[in-house]
Write an enzyme that holds these catalytic residues in place. Structure first.
Site, PDB file in Angstrom:
ATOM      1  N   ARG A 260       0.864  -1.183   0.000  1.00  0.00           N
ATOM      2  CA  ARG A 260       0.000   0.000   0.000  1.00  0.00           C
ATOM      3  C   ARG A 260       0.904   1.238   0.000  1.00  0.00           C
ATOM      4  O   ARG A 260       2.130   1.139   0.083  1.00  0.00           O
ATOM      5  CB  ARG A 260      -1.048   0.002   1.127  1.00  0.00           C
ATOM      6  CG  ARG A 260      -0.728  -0.717   2.402  1.00  0.00           C
ATOM      7  CD  ARG A 260       0.317  -0.099   3.234  1.00  0.00           C
ATOM      8  NE  ARG A 260       0.063   1.311   3.417  1.00  0.00           N
ATOM      9  CZ  ARG A 260       0.979   2.200   3.656  1.00  0.00           C
ATOM     10  NH1 ARG A 260       2.263   1.836   3.741  1.00  0.00           N
ATOM     11  NH2 ARG A 260       0.697   3.469   3.816  1.00  0.00           N
ATOM     12  N   GLY A 261       0.244   2.419  -0.099  1.00  0.00           N
ATOM     13  CA  GLY A 261       1.017   3.649  -0.275  1.00  0.00           C
ATOM     14  C   GLY A 261       1.128   3.902  -1.770  1.00  0.00           C
ATOM     15  O   GLY A 261       1.444   2.984  -2.550  1.00  0.00           O
TER      16      GLY A 261
ATOM     17  N   ARG B  75      -7.143  -0.316  -6.895  1.00  0.00           N
ATOM     18  CA  ARG B  75      -7.446   0.717  -5.891  1.00  0.00           C
ATOM     19  C   ARG B  75      -7.634   2.020  -6.670  1.00  0.00           C
ATOM     20  O   ARG B  75      -6.770   2.398  -7.460  1.00  0.00           O
ATOM     21  CB  ARG B  75      -6.310   0.853  -4.858  1.00  0.00           C
ATOM     22  CG  ARG B  75      -6.314  -0.300  -3.855  1.00  0.00           C
ATOM     23  CD  ARG B  75      -5.465   0.022  -2.648  1.00  0.00           C
ATOM     24  NE  ARG B  75      -6.118   0.909  -1.699  1.00  0.00           N
ATOM     25  CZ  ARG B  75      -5.476   1.484  -0.681  1.00  0.00           C
ATOM     26  NH1 ARG B  75      -4.187   1.277  -0.498  1.00  0.00           N
ATOM     27  NH2 ARG B  75      -6.119   2.266   0.162  1.00  0.00           N
TER      28      ARG B  75
ATOM     29  N   ASP C 101      -1.970  10.789  -2.164  1.00  0.00           N
ATOM     30  CA  ASP C 101      -2.281   9.756  -3.169  1.00  0.00           C
ATOM     31  C   ASP C 101      -2.588  10.362  -4.520  1.00  0.00           C
ATOM     32  O   ASP C 101      -2.559   9.663  -5.541  1.00  0.00           O
ATOM     33  CB  ASP C 101      -3.458   8.908  -2.700  1.00  0.00           C
ATOM     34  CG  ASP C 101      -3.018   8.042  -1.539  1.00  0.00           C
ATOM     35  OD1 ASP C 101      -2.949   8.570  -0.416  1.00  0.00           O
ATOM     36  OD2 ASP C 101      -2.691   6.864  -1.782  1.00  0.00           O
TER      37      ASP C 101
ATOM     38  N   LYS D 191      -4.876  10.274   2.916  1.00  0.00           N
ATOM     39  CA  LYS D 191      -5.584   9.423   3.880  1.00  0.00           C
ATOM     40  C   LYS D 191      -6.607  10.219   4.684  1.00  0.00           C
ATOM     41  O   LYS D 191      -6.338  11.339   5.120  1.00  0.00           O
ATOM     42  CB  LYS D 191      -4.540   8.784   4.812  1.00  0.00           C
ATOM     43  CG  LYS D 191      -5.070   7.860   5.890  1.00  0.00           C
ATOM     44  CD  LYS D 191      -5.960   6.754   5.374  1.00  0.00           C
ATOM     45  CE  LYS D 191      -5.304   5.903   4.318  1.00  0.00           C
ATOM     46  NZ  LYS D 191      -6.252   5.050   3.576  1.00  0.00           N
TER      47      LYS D 191
HETATM   48  O1  MRU Z   1      -4.516   3.418   2.196  1.00  0.00           O
HETATM   49  P1  MRU Z   1      -3.032   3.561   2.131  1.00  0.00           P
HETATM   50  O2  MRU Z   1      -2.321   2.977   3.309  1.00  0.00           O
HETATM   51  O3  MRU Z   1      -2.478   3.060   0.802  1.00  0.00           O
HETATM   52  O4  MRU Z   1      -2.819   5.124   2.168  1.00  0.00           O
HETATM   53  C1  MRU Z   1      -1.531   5.665   2.116  1.00  0.00           C
HETATM   54  C2  MRU Z   1      -1.519   7.133   2.242  1.00  0.00           C
HETATM   55  O5  MRU Z   1      -2.534   7.773   2.389  1.00  0.00           O
HETATM   56  C3  MRU Z   1      -0.194   7.812   2.071  1.00  0.00           C
HETATM   57  O6  MRU Z   1      -0.169   8.989   2.798  1.00  0.00           O
HETATM   58  C4  MRU Z   1       0.014   8.141   0.592  1.00  0.00           C
HETATM   59  O7  MRU Z   1      -0.159   7.002  -0.198  1.00  0.00           O
HETATM   60  C5  MRU Z   1       1.349   8.702   0.342  1.00  0.00           C
HETATM   61  S1  MRU Z   1       2.566   7.423   0.362  1.00  0.00           S
HETATM   62  C6  MRU Z   1       4.103   8.020   0.224  1.00  0.00           C
END
Ligand code: MRU
Length: 358
Positions: free
Chosen positions: A53-54, A90, A242, A253
């Site tokens: 994830r990320g 996603r 994202d 997030k």
């Molecule tokens: O749902 P996730 O854990 O994939 O969300 C991740 C985030 O919101 C991060 O802040 C974002 O992807 C930036 S990652 C460098």
């Protein structure tokens, strides 16, 4: 970065077994497990279930997912269908589509006997480039932390939300990269880590990776940031994203927006760190960003480790209650002090971004 003193990246290709290896992030921090992805279905599943994830890391995984699809079947229809499935796995992070589009563009002019080699090379290049970009984000963000430290002459307290650390990228992280660079330079830093309900990426991943690098950090409940800001215990916020629109609006997030409002009310700088692969140059209105809504079970149930070292999931809500699980929100550009990118720090606006990325 390190786990148990050993340097890791979050994703790599194993030539011998012809599989992609990942760190299974669902099991962290309790168990460190390396998983193998051997088909595009495995890659889609790893992204959907959030084993990876990320935004940057799911982009890198999708790039390798295309290579895995080619390994299975070189039929253009199969590759096209696989690309669609990866993009849909996603919806919010733009890096997924960015990486898949880049792979497809590169492969569209390659003969079928070379296509797998080229796909693997391009996927590695996407990952290597992200690592370099995140390192540069760190060097650019370091200057901001240094300025605060030069004025304050004591520990710089930084608040972050979710996990925009190295586990969310290939290495370094986005929001954490300036922090790692400051720590390496000997600047005393302390991180307030938002727990980040419902999946607790802050507590489970950000705090874990900071611990492994020996960076002082404290986990706080998501609603604690406001009072800490009022008490003068936060010098700056840095978060990831994202999808950032070309007008500077930042999708990240869920809960990021409320932190930005609190920071604005308390005159605390609120920075967003991102590689250029996270910029969406097409969508003009934040209302058009697809916001992922995940299973409400992520709210109503919680996982932890029991006395027998077994991971256990338990229900914490009344079993008749409904719950809603929106995964992201949008922080308007007016609340963002600056965007920290691989090319420098700029204001969160079209002109600011255009100056850096023509
Ligand atoms: O749902 P996730 O854990 O994939 O969300 C991740 C985030 O919101 C991060 O802040 C974002 O992807 C930036 S990652 C460098």
């Amino acid at each position: 970065m390190k786990i148990n003193g050993v340097e890791y990246k979050t994703i790599w290709f194993n030539e011998e077994k012809q599989v992609v290896k990942i760190i299974d992030q669902i099991k962290l921090p309790h168990k460190f497990i390396i998983k193998e992805l051997s088909s595009v279905k495995d890659a889609v599943n790893a992204i959907k279930t959030m084993e990876v994830r990320g935004a940057p890391l799911i982009g890198g995984t999708a790039a390798y997912g295309i290579a895995l699809a080619i390994k299975e079947n070189k039929d253009p229809e199969f590759i096209k269908k696989s690309a669609e499935e990866l993009i849909q796995s996603r919806p919010t992070a733009i890096n997924l589509k960015w990486a898949v589009d880049r792979m497809i563009k590169k492969l569209s002019v390659i003969n079928s006997d070379q296509i797998l080699d080229v796909a693997l090379k391009e996927a590695k290049e996407i990952c290597d480039e992200d690592e370099k970009f995140c390192e540069n984000i760190g060097l650019n963000g370091l200057k901001i932390i240094e300025e605060i430290y030069d004025k304050k002459k004591s520990t710089v307290n930084i608040l972050t939300h979710c996990n925009a650390g190295w586990l969310a990228t290939i290495n370094w992280g986005t929001a954490t990269s300036p922090i790692y660079h400051a720590h390496k330079k000997g600047i005393p830093v302390h991180v307030w880590v938002d727990e980040t309900r419902p999946r607790n990426q802050g507590a489970n991943l950000t705090s874990y990776e900071l611990n492994e690098e020996e960076i002082p950090n404290t986990i706080i409940a998501d609603n604690t940031g406001g009072i800490l800001m009022q008490r003068g215990e936060v010098d700056m916020c840095i978060v990831g994203t994202d999808r950032t629109l070309s007008n500077g609006d930042v999708c990240n997030k869920i809960g990021t927006y409320l932190k930005a409002l609190a920071a604005h009310d308390n005159n605390i700088p609120f920075y967003v760190a991102l590689p250029s692969s996270t910029i969406d140059w097409d969508i003009k209105d934040a209302k058009d960003i697809p916001i992922e809504e995940r299973n409400s079970e992520e709210l109503s149930h919680i996982e932890g480790i029991d006395e027998n070292n077994q991971i256990k999931k338990v229900l914490i809500y009344p079993n008749k209650s409904k719950a809603m699980n929106l995964a992201f929100d949008v922080t308007p550009a007016k609340y963002v002090t600056g965007l920290i990118t691989e090319r420098g720090v700029t204001e969160a606006s079209f002109d600011g971004l255009k100056k850096l990325f023509k």
